[in-house]
Design a protein around this motif. Structure first.
Motif: not given
Length: 263
Positions: A167-183
């Motif tokens: 919703d905020s436009g955060c790219p998925s690589p940043s999201l994976r880092h935040r959640l500490d999960i793989s693609e």
């Protein structure tokens, strides 16, 4: 209407009747983000476009409880003029546990609630059928959902994080880092809770940002709308909006800012 004729008779769903949203009662706020009521106009039917928003809804329509799964592109349902639809929009991460079904199995589908394993819908439907008007049905719909919610599991917390990032436009690589999960893990969770991957969810939520901007400003130039919504440029916006809605940005802007609803 002139707007409708310019686009082959296609109207955004919100322009094809009177649409209202309501905050759910406290007991439902973990599971549902909005309750809503949509009363379609009488008269000749229009081609109504229901555009994707990243959500899944539970509907009361035509005497039946129906699950409207997430869409990748606009849907064009055939609904009789004068119909009133009552809906509950699942909160991010709530639909799959509630329905006991991954949303990837419901993409682009509308299915009866009883067809996906709910065996206690007969009484639910019968009680709603006895309501004298839409307001009473809406109130009873919320009460029946509150009763059902007592037995339901908590929504998936990571799904809310994924949705907020899209919703905020955060790219998925940043999201994976935040959640500490793989693609791969991110893709699996997105398909479970949204029906498709993170990139598709990002596209759809960017499109929804564009719609919100259109509702708030009728004077903003299209090039500025594109940048404010997060598109690369106006051409990118035109292509994406067309793919997701079958409408042009200019026509959507026109429809969402029309002073009068169509007859």
């Amino acid at each position: 209407m002139a707007t409708e004729k310019r686009n082959g008779g296609i109207l955004l769903a919100a322009r094809a009747g009177h649409y209202r949203e309501y905050a759910p009662p406290p007991a439902l706020r973990r599971h549902f983000s909005r309750l809503w009521l949509h009363s379609l106009h009488d008269g000749p039917p229009a081609t109504m476009a229901i555009v994707p928003d990243g959500y899944c809804d539970l509907l009361w329509i035509g005497g039946r409880l129906v699950v409207a799964g997430p869409d990748r592109t606009a849907a064009f349902p055939l609904i009789r003029p004068g119909t009133t639809v009552i809906g509950a929009r699942f909160a991010p991460g709530a639909a799959a546990p509630w329905l006991k079904t991954p949303l990837s199995a419901l993409v682009g589908c509308s299915v009866r609630l009883s067809d996906i394993g709910w065996t206690d819908t007969t009484d639910f439907e019968a009680r709603l059928q006895d309501c004298p008007d839409a307001a009473d049905a809406m109130a009873l719909f919320a009460r029946l959902l509150e009763e059902a919610a007592r037995e339901e599991a908590e929504p998936a917390a990571d799904a809310a994080v994924i949705f907020a990032a899209a919703d905020s436009g955060c790219p998925s690589p940043s999201l994976r880092h935040r959640l500490d999960i793989s693609e791969r893990q991110l893709r699996r969770r997105c398909h479970q809770h949204f029906g498709y991957g993170a990139k598709t969810l990002e596209r759809i939520r960017r499109f929804q940002r564009f719609l919100d901007l259109c509702r708030r400003s009728h004077a903003m130039p299209l090039a500025q709308l594109a940048l404010e919504a997060g598109f690369a440029d106006q051409a990118h916006m035109t292509r994406e909006v067309g793919e997701l809605s079958c409408l042009t940005p200019a026509v959507i802007l026109d429809q969402l800012n029309a002073r009068e609803m169509p007859d």
